[in-house]
Design a protein around this motif. Structure first.
Motif, mmCIF file in Angstrom:
data_model
loop_
_atom_site.group_PDB
_atom_site.id
_atom_site.type_symbol
_atom_site.label_atom_id
_atom_site.label_comp_id
_atom_site.label_asym_id
_atom_site.label_seq_id
_atom_site.Cartn_x
_atom_site.Cartn_y
_atom_site.Cartn_z
ATOM 1 N N ASN A 192 0.811 -1.217 0.000
ATOM 2 C CA ASN A 192 0.000 0.000 0.000
ATOM 3 C C ASN A 192 0.848 1.272 0.000
ATOM 4 O OD1 ASN A 192 -1.902 2.048 0.542
ATOM 5 N ND2 ASN A 192 -3.173 0.664 1.734
ATOM 6 N N ILE A 193 1.800 1.350 0.910
ATOM 7 C CA ILE A 193 2.581 2.586 1.058
ATOM 8 C C ILE A 193 3.431 2.888 -0.174
ATOM 9 C CG2 ILE A 193 4.342 3.745 2.458
ATOM 10 C CD1 ILE A 193 3.202 2.191 4.872
ATOM 11 N N PRO A 194 4.212 1.912 -0.689
ATOM 12 C CA PRO A 194 4.989 2.218 -1.902
ATOM 13 C C PRO A 194 4.116 2.598 -3.097
ATOM 14 C CG PRO A 194 5.830 0.250 -0.850
ATOM 15 C CD PRO A 194 4.540 0.573 -0.161
ATOM 16 N N LEU A 195 2.952 1.942 -3.227
ATOM 17 C CA LEU A 195 2.092 2.246 -4.367
ATOM 18 C C LEU A 195 1.463 3.631 -4.247
ATOM 19 C CD1 LEU A 195 0.309 -1.166 -5.044
ATOM 20 C CD2 LEU A 195 1.866 0.042 -6.564
ATOM 21 N N MET A 196 1.012 3.977 -3.050
ATOM 22 C CA MET A 196 0.401 5.293 -2.871
ATOM 23 C C MET A 196 1.427 6.419 -3.015
ATOM 24 S SD MET A 196 -2.803 4.774 -2.544
ATOM 25 C CE MET A 196 -3.395 6.375 -2.059
ATOM 26 N N ARG A 197 2.704 6.075 -2.871
ATOM 27 C CA ARG A 197 3.760 7.091 -2.984
ATOM 28 C C ARG A 197 4.722 6.755 -4.119
ATOM 29 N NH1 ARG A 197 5.818 8.118 3.119
ATOM 30 N NH2 ARG A 197 7.246 9.433 1.934
ATOM 31 N N GLN A 198 4.172 6.117 -5.163
ATOM 32 C CA GLN A 198 5.007 5.627 -6.256
ATOM 33 C C GLN A 198 5.740 6.735 -7.006
ATOM 34 O OE1 GLN A 198 2.485 4.318 -9.784
ATOM 35 N NE2 GLN A 198 0.926 4.408 -8.180
ATOM 36 N N ASN A 199 5.138 7.921 -7.079
ATOM 37 C CA ASN A 199 5.795 9.010 -7.795
ATOM 38 C C ASN A 199 7.121 9.413 -7.142
ATOM 39 O OD1 ASN A 199 4.172 9.332 -9.987
ATOM 40 N ND2 ASN A 199 3.696 11.475 -9.590
ATOM 41 N N GLU A 200 7.188 9.258 -5.827
ATOM 42 C CA GLU A 200 8.428 9.572 -5.118
ATOM 43 C C GLU A 200 9.541 8.607 -5.542
ATOM 44 O OE1 GLU A 200 7.865 9.997 -0.865
ATOM 45 O OE2 GLU A 200 5.758 10.508 -1.179
ATOM 46 N N ILE A 201 9.158 7.343 -5.737
ATOM 47 C CA ILE A 201 10.140 6.336 -6.149
ATOM 48 C C ILE A 201 10.523 6.519 -7.618
ATOM 49 C CG2 ILE A 201 10.579 3.847 -6.385
ATOM 50 C CD1 ILE A 201 8.566 3.421 -4.109
ATOM 51 N N LEU A 202 9.546 6.887 -8.432
ATOM 52 C CA LEU A 202 9.786 7.032 -9.867
ATOM 53 C C LEU A 202 10.590 8.283 -10.207
ATOM 54 C CD1 LEU A 202 6.262 6.023 -11.236
ATOM 55 C CD2 LEU A 202 8.366 4.668 -11.345
ATOM 56 N N HIS A 203 10.313 9.380 -9.504
ATOM 57 C CA HIS A 203 10.921 10.657 -9.863
ATOM 58 C C HIS A 203 11.825 11.244 -8.783
ATOM 59 C CE1 HIS A 203 8.238 10.505 -13.262
ATOM 60 N NE2 HIS A 203 7.177 10.457 -12.470
ATOM 61 N N GLY A 204 11.832 10.639 -7.598
ATOM 62 C CA GLY A 204 12.657 11.153 -6.517
ATOM 63 C C GLY A 204 11.929 12.211 -5.698
ATOM 64 N N ILE A 205 12.489 12.524 -4.526
ATOM 65 C CA ILE A 205 11.912 13.567 -3.677
ATOM 66 C C ILE A 205 12.954 14.664 -3.442
ATOM 67 C CG2 ILE A 205 10.232 12.123 -2.501
ATOM 68 C CD1 ILE A 205 12.166 11.805 -0.205
ATOM 69 N N ASP A 206 12.454 15.834 -3.103
ATOM 70 C CA ASP A 206 13.339 16.983 -2.911
ATOM 71 C C ASP A 206 14.317 16.739 -1.762
ATOM 72 O OD1 ASP A 206 12.081 18.238 -4.953
ATOM 73 O OD2 ASP A 206 10.938 19.636 -3.711
ATOM 74 N N CYS A 207 15.563 17.060 -2.014
ATOM 75 C CA CYS A 207 16.609 16.965 -0.998
ATOM 76 C C CYS A 207 17.214 18.345 -0.785
ATOM 77 C CB CYS A 207 17.706 15.982 -1.428
ATOM 78 S SG CYS A 207 17.142 14.276 -1.576
ATOM 79 N N THR A 208 17.568 18.647 0.442
ATOM 80 C CA THR A 208 18.141 19.955 0.769
ATOM 81 C C THR A 208 19.458 19.776 1.523
ATOM 82 O OG1 THR A 208 17.081 20.124 2.951
ATOM 83 C CG2 THR A 208 15.788 20.848 1.047
ATOM 84 N N ASP A 209 20.189 20.883 1.649
ATOM 85 C CA ASP A 209 21.365 20.849 2.518
ATOM 86 C C ASP A 209 20.896 21.126 3.947
ATOM 87 O OD1 ASP A 209 20.854 23.567 2.692
ATOM 88 O OD2 ASP A 209 22.527 24.146 1.398
#
Length: 327
Positions: A192-209
Protein backbone atom coordinates in the motif's frame (compact mmCIF):
# COMPACT_ATOMS: atom_id res chain seq x y z
CA UNK A 1 4.63 38.45 23.46
CA UNK A 2 3.26 39.39 26.83
CA UNK A 3 4.26 36.28 28.80
CA UNK A 4 7.86 36.13 27.66
CA UNK A 5 10.39 38.06 25.65
CA UNK A 6 11.87 34.86 24.30
CA UNK A 7 10.57 33.88 20.88
CA UNK A 8 10.26 30.26 19.82
CA UNK A 9 11.22 28.92 16.40
CA UNK A 10 7.77 28.27 14.99
CA UNK A 11 9.10 26.01 12.23
CA UNK A 12 10.95 23.44 14.35
CA UNK A 13 9.66 20.97 16.99
CA UNK A 14 9.71 22.03 20.64
CA UNK A 15 11.75 18.97 21.58
CA UNK A 16 15.13 17.71 20.35
CA UNK A 17 14.47 15.51 17.31
CA UNK A 18 17.91 13.96 17.53
CA UNK A 19 16.73 11.63 20.29
CA UNK A 20 13.93 9.07 20.43
CA UNK A 21 12.53 10.62 23.62
CA UNK A 22 12.39 14.05 22.00
CA UNK A 23 10.62 12.66 18.92
CA UNK A 24 8.21 10.67 21.12
CA UNK A 25 7.24 13.81 23.07
CA UNK A 26 6.74 15.71 19.82
CA UNK A 27 4.48 13.09 18.24
CA UNK A 28 2.58 12.47 21.48
CA UNK A 29 1.82 16.20 21.37
CA UNK A 30 1.05 16.56 17.68
CA UNK A 31 -1.02 13.33 17.27
CA UNK A 32 -3.33 14.23 20.15
CA UNK A 33 -6.75 12.84 19.00
CA UNK A 34 -8.54 15.79 20.61
CA UNK A 35 -7.28 18.05 17.83
CA UNK A 36 -9.62 16.19 15.44
CA UNK A 37 -12.56 17.79 17.27
CA UNK A 38 -11.33 21.36 16.75
CA UNK A 39 -13.51 23.39 14.39
CA UNK A 40 -12.39 24.38 10.90
CA UNK A 41 -12.45 28.05 11.86
CA UNK A 42 -10.16 27.45 14.84
CA UNK A 43 -7.74 25.51 12.63
CA UNK A 44 -7.71 28.32 10.06
CA UNK A 45 -7.16 30.89 12.80
CA UNK A 46 -4.27 28.80 14.17
CA UNK A 47 -2.65 28.79 10.73
CA UNK A 48 -3.07 32.56 10.43
CA UNK A 49 -1.50 33.09 13.87
CA UNK A 50 1.44 30.82 13.01
CA UNK A 51 2.04 32.72 9.77
CA UNK A 52 1.78 36.06 11.58
CA UNK A 53 4.22 34.92 14.26
CA UNK A 54 6.65 33.68 11.63
CA UNK A 55 6.76 37.25 10.27
CA UNK A 56 6.83 38.83 13.72
CA UNK A 57 3.40 40.36 13.15
CA UNK A 58 1.25 38.55 15.75
CA UNK A 59 -1.45 40.63 17.50
CA UNK A 60 -0.30 42.63 20.55
CA UNK A 61 -0.72 40.71 23.81
CA UNK A 62 -0.43 37.28 22.20
CA UNK A 63 0.95 34.85 24.78
CA UNK A 64 3.50 32.12 24.33
CA UNK A 65 0.85 29.55 25.32
CA UNK A 66 -1.40 30.76 22.49
CA UNK A 67 1.46 30.45 20.00
CA UNK A 68 2.36 26.94 21.19
CA UNK A 69 -1.28 25.81 20.96
CA UNK A 70 -1.64 27.34 17.48
CA UNK A 71 1.54 25.52 16.46
CA UNK A 72 0.08 22.25 17.76
CA UNK A 73 -3.14 22.70 15.79
CA UNK A 74 -1.25 23.75 12.69
CA UNK A 75 1.13 20.79 12.75
CA UNK A 76 -1.66 18.31 13.48
CA UNK A 77 -3.93 19.46 10.65
CA UNK A 78 -1.80 21.01 7.87
CA UNK A 79 0.68 19.26 5.59
CA UNK A 80 4.31 20.20 6.36
CA UNK A 81 5.23 20.48 2.66
CA UNK A 82 2.22 22.15 1.07
CA UNK A 83 0.64 23.89 4.06
CA UNK A 84 -2.76 22.58 2.91
CA UNK A 85 -5.35 21.43 5.43
CA UNK A 86 -5.48 17.64 5.58
CA UNK A 87 -8.60 15.49 5.48
CA UNK A 88 -9.46 14.86 9.13
CA UNK A 89 -9.67 11.07 8.60
CA UNK A 90 -6.21 11.00 7.05
CA UNK A 91 -4.42 12.92 9.80
CA UNK A 92 -2.04 11.09 12.12
CA UNK A 93 -4.06 12.53 15.00
CA UNK A 94 -6.99 10.39 13.79
CA UNK A 95 -4.91 7.18 13.96
CA UNK A 96 -6.06 6.32 17.48
CA UNK A 97 -9.87 6.65 17.02
CA UNK A 98 -9.82 5.36 13.43
CA UNK A 99 -7.31 2.59 14.04
CA UNK A 100 -8.91 1.32 17.24
CA UNK A 101 -12.33 0.96 15.61
CA UNK A 102 -11.07 -0.84 12.50
CA UNK A 103 -8.39 -2.99 14.18
CA UNK A 104 -10.76 -4.01 16.97
CA UNK A 105 -13.31 -5.08 14.36
CA UNK A 106 -10.69 -7.05 12.40
CA UNK A 107 -9.64 -8.91 15.55
CA UNK A 108 -13.21 -9.68 16.55
CA UNK A 109 -14.68 -10.67 13.20
CA UNK A 110 -12.15 -12.87 11.42
CA UNK A 111 -13.85 -16.25 11.37
CA UNK A 112 -15.61 -16.09 7.97
CA UNK A 113 -14.12 -15.26 4.55
CA UNK A 114 -16.64 -12.45 4.08
CA UNK A 115 -15.70 -10.82 7.39
CA UNK A 116 -12.00 -11.14 6.55
CA UNK A 117 -12.45 -9.54 3.13
CA UNK A 118 -14.76 -6.78 4.34
CA UNK A 119 -12.63 -5.60 7.24
CA UNK A 120 -9.41 -5.81 5.24
CA UNK A 121 -11.05 -3.65 2.58
CA UNK A 122 -12.14 -1.12 5.21
CA UNK A 123 -8.67 -1.09 6.80
CA UNK A 124 -6.77 -0.69 3.54
CA UNK A 125 -9.15 2.03 2.37
CA UNK A 126 -8.38 3.86 5.60
CA UNK A 127 -4.64 3.20 5.20
CA UNK A 128 -4.71 4.43 1.60
CA UNK A 129 -6.27 7.70 2.75
CA UNK A 130 -3.67 8.07 5.54
CA UNK A 131 -0.80 7.27 3.17
CA UNK A 132 -2.02 9.75 0.56
CA UNK A 133 -2.66 12.46 3.16
CA UNK A 134 0.83 12.09 4.69
CA UNK A 135 2.82 11.61 1.48
CA UNK A 136 5.62 13.91 0.44
CA UNK A 137 3.37 16.53 -1.16
CA UNK A 138 6.06 17.77 -3.53
CA UNK A 139 5.69 14.56 -5.56
CA UNK A 140 2.23 14.86 -7.20
CA UNK A 141 0.32 11.68 -8.01
CA UNK A 142 -2.22 11.36 -10.86
CA UNK A 143 -5.75 10.09 -10.35
CA UNK A 144 -4.95 6.98 -12.41
CA UNK A 145 -1.94 6.19 -10.22
CA UNK A 146 -4.04 6.64 -7.10
CA UNK A 147 -6.77 4.29 -8.37
CA UNK A 148 -4.23 1.63 -9.39
CA UNK A 149 -2.45 1.97 -6.05
CA UNK A 150 -5.70 1.71 -4.09
CA UNK A 151 -6.98 -1.33 -5.98
CA UNK A 152 -3.59 -3.07 -5.81
CA UNK A 153 -3.16 -2.43 -2.10
CA UNK A 154 -6.65 -3.48 -1.07
CA UNK A 155 -6.46 -6.56 -3.32
CA UNK A 156 -3.12 -7.60 -1.83
CA UNK A 157 -4.53 -7.30 1.69
CA UNK A 158 -7.61 -9.35 0.91
CA UNK A 159 -5.67 -12.02 -1.00
CA UNK A 160 -3.14 -12.33 1.82
CA UNK A 161 -5.89 -12.54 4.44
CA UNK A 162 -7.88 -15.13 2.50
CA UNK A 163 -4.73 -17.13 1.75
CA UNK A 164 -3.74 -17.20 5.41
CA UNK A 165 -7.31 -17.99 6.39
CA UNK A 166 -7.55 -20.90 3.96
CA UNK A 167 -4.12 -22.27 4.87
CA UNK A 168 -4.34 -21.85 8.63
CA UNK A 169 -7.96 -23.00 8.95
CA UNK A 170 -6.84 -26.53 8.07
CA UNK A 171 -3.42 -26.56 9.70
CA UNK A 172 -3.56 -24.17 12.66
CA UNK A 173 -5.46 -23.90 15.92
CA UNK A 174 -8.23 -21.31 16.40
CA UNK A 175 -5.75 -19.29 18.46
CA UNK A 176 -3.22 -19.06 15.61
CA UNK A 177 -6.03 -18.08 13.25
CA UNK A 178 -6.46 -14.93 15.32
CA UNK A 179 -3.23 -13.69 13.72
CA UNK A 180 -4.68 -13.71 10.19
CA UNK A 181 -5.53 -9.96 10.40
CA UNK A 182 -1.97 -9.01 11.41
CA UNK A 183 -0.40 -11.08 8.63
CA UNK A 184 -2.66 -9.39 6.09
CA UNK A 185 -2.06 -5.89 7.49
CA UNK A 186 1.72 -6.32 7.53
CA UNK A 187 1.78 -7.63 3.96
CA UNK A 188 -0.58 -4.94 2.71
CA UNK A 189 1.49 -2.15 4.25
CA UNK A 190 4.45 -3.36 2.20
CA UNK A 191 2.31 -2.86 -0.92
CA UNK A 192 0.00 0.00 0.00
CA UNK A 193 2.58 2.59 1.06
CA UNK A 194 4.99 2.22 -1.90
CA UNK A 195 2.09 2.25 -4.37
CA UNK A 196 0.40 5.29 -2.87
CA UNK A 197 3.76 7.09 -2.98
CA UNK A 198 5.01 5.63 -6.26
CA UNK A 199 5.79 9.01 -7.79
CA UNK A 200 8.43 9.57 -5.12
CA UNK A 201 10.14 6.34 -6.15
CA UNK A 202 9.79 7.03 -9.87
CA UNK A 203 10.92 10.66 -9.86
CA UNK A 204 12.66 11.15 -6.52
CA UNK A 205 11.91 13.57 -3.68
CA UNK A 206 13.34 16.98 -2.91
CA UNK A 207 16.61 16.97 -1.00
CA UNK A 208 18.14 19.96 0.77
CA UNK A 209 21.37 20.85 2.52
CA UNK A 210 21.46 21.39 6.27
CA UNK A 211 20.22 24.97 5.94
CA UNK A 212 17.15 23.87 3.95
CA UNK A 213 18.33 24.94 0.50
CA UNK A 214 16.98 22.70 -2.28
CA UNK A 215 19.82 20.96 -4.11
CA UNK A 216 18.08 18.21 -6.10
CA UNK A 217 15.91 15.09 -6.12
CA UNK A 218 16.73 11.51 -5.16
CA UNK A 219 14.95 8.20 -5.74
CA UNK A 220 17.19 6.58 -3.14
CA UNK A 221 16.01 9.10 -0.54
CA UNK A 222 12.42 8.24 -1.43
CA UNK A 223 13.11 4.52 -1.03
CA UNK A 224 14.73 5.08 2.36
CA UNK A 225 11.89 7.29 3.62
CA UNK A 226 9.18 4.91 2.44
CA UNK A 227 10.96 1.89 3.96
CA UNK A 228 11.09 3.64 7.31
CA UNK A 229 7.39 4.52 7.08
CA UNK A 230 6.52 0.86 6.37
CA UNK A 231 8.47 -0.27 9.44
CA UNK A 232 6.78 2.41 11.54
CA UNK A 233 3.27 1.47 10.39
CA UNK A 234 3.77 -2.24 11.08
CA UNK A 235 5.27 -1.41 14.48
CA UNK A 236 2.30 0.84 15.22
CA UNK A 237 -0.26 -1.93 14.92
CA UNK A 238 1.89 -4.89 16.06
CA UNK A 239 1.44 -4.82 19.87
CA UNK A 240 -2.35 -4.57 19.68
CA UNK A 241 -2.68 -7.22 16.98
CA UNK A 242 -0.11 -9.60 18.51
CA UNK A 243 -0.77 -9.28 22.25
CA UNK A 244 -4.55 -8.78 22.26
CA UNK A 245 -5.30 -12.22 20.72
CA UNK A 246 -3.42 -13.84 23.64
CA UNK A 247 -5.40 -11.79 26.17
CA UNK A 248 -8.75 -12.54 24.51
CA UNK A 249 -7.96 -16.24 24.10
CA UNK A 250 -7.45 -16.55 27.84
CA UNK A 251 -10.25 -14.18 28.85
CA UNK A 252 -12.86 -15.97 26.76
CA UNK A 253 -12.38 -19.11 28.88
CA UNK A 254 -13.90 -17.39 31.90
CA UNK A 255 -17.60 -17.88 32.47
CA UNK A 256 -18.39 -14.17 32.84
CA UNK A 257 -16.79 -13.49 29.44
CA UNK A 258 -18.86 -16.24 27.87
CA UNK A 259 -21.99 -14.48 29.13
CA UNK A 260 -21.10 -11.15 27.49
CA UNK A 261 -20.05 -12.24 24.01
CA UNK A 262 -21.87 -9.21 22.60
CA UNK A 263 -19.32 -7.01 24.37
CA UNK A 264 -16.23 -8.78 23.02
CA UNK A 265 -16.11 -6.43 20.03
CA UNK A 266 -16.29 -3.19 22.06
CA UNK A 267 -13.79 -4.60 24.56
CA UNK A 268 -11.28 -5.27 21.79
CA UNK A 269 -11.87 -1.83 20.27
CA UNK A 270 -11.13 -0.13 23.60
CA UNK A 271 -8.10 -2.36 24.22
CA UNK A 272 -6.67 -1.51 20.78
CA UNK A 273 -7.24 2.16 21.60
CA UNK A 274 -5.09 1.79 24.72
CA UNK A 275 -2.29 0.20 22.68
CA UNK A 276 -2.50 2.79 19.89
CA UNK A 277 -2.48 5.75 22.29
CA UNK A 278 1.07 4.74 23.15
CA UNK A 279 2.12 3.13 19.87
CA UNK A 280 1.18 5.93 17.44
CA UNK A 281 3.75 8.39 18.87
CA UNK A 282 6.21 5.54 19.48
CA UNK A 283 6.06 4.33 15.88
CA UNK A 284 6.23 7.85 14.45
CA UNK A 285 9.27 8.54 16.64
CA UNK A 286 11.29 5.51 15.50
CA UNK A 287 12.96 7.55 12.76
CA UNK A 288 13.56 11.31 12.43
CA UNK A 289 10.93 13.11 10.35
CA UNK A 290 13.69 15.09 8.68
CA UNK A 291 15.54 12.11 7.31
CA UNK A 292 19.08 12.28 5.94
CA UNK A 293 21.30 10.40 3.52
CA UNK A 294 25.06 10.36 3.15
CA UNK A 295 26.21 11.85 -0.14
CA UNK A 296 28.84 9.08 -0.39
CA UNK A 297 25.94 6.60 -0.49
CA UNK A 298 24.31 8.68 -3.22
CA UNK A 299 27.54 8.66 -5.22
CA UNK A 300 27.66 4.87 -5.03
CA UNK A 301 24.00 3.94 -5.55
CA UNK A 302 22.57 6.92 -7.45
CA UNK A 303 25.45 8.56 -9.34
CA UNK A 304 23.21 10.55 -11.70
CA UNK A 305 21.41 12.30 -8.84
CA UNK A 306 24.74 12.78 -7.07
CA UNK A 307 26.25 14.58 -10.07
CA UNK A 308 23.23 16.87 -10.45
CA UNK A 309 23.36 17.79 -6.76
CA UNK A 310 27.10 18.34 -6.98
CA UNK A 311 26.58 20.70 -9.90
CA UNK A 312 23.84 22.55 -8.00
CA UNK A 313 26.21 23.01 -5.06
CA UNK A 314 29.01 24.40 -7.17
CA UNK A 315 31.03 21.19 -7.16
CA UNK A 316 31.11 20.65 -3.39
CA UNK A 317 28.38 18.58 -1.76
CA UNK A 318 27.70 18.54 1.98
CA UNK A 319 28.29 15.35 3.93
CA UNK A 320 24.55 14.67 4.12
CA UNK A 321 21.40 15.67 2.28
CA UNK A 322 18.04 16.01 4.06
CA UNK A 323 14.43 15.25 3.08
CA UNK A 324 10.95 14.83 4.56
CA UNK A 325 10.27 11.09 4.83
CA UNK A 326 6.54 11.58 5.28
CA UNK A 327 4.41 9.68 7.80
Amino acid sequence: MSSSNERINIDVPLWDQGTFVGRFKHFLWVTDPRTCLVSEDDLDNAKILVEQYRKGQEPPGTTKEQIVYAKKLYESAFHPDSGEKQNVFGRMSFQVPGGMAITGAMLQWYRTPFAVVFWQWVNQSFNALVNYTNRNAKSPTTTTQLVVAYVSATSSAMITALGCKAYWSKRASPFVQRYVPFAAVAAANCVNIPLMRQNEILHGIDCTDESGKLIGQSKLAAAKGISQVIISRITMCAPGMLILPVIMERAEKYRFMQKITFLHGPIQVMAVGCFLSFMVPTACALFPQRCSLKTTTLAWLEPEAYEKMKEACGGKLPERVYFNKGL
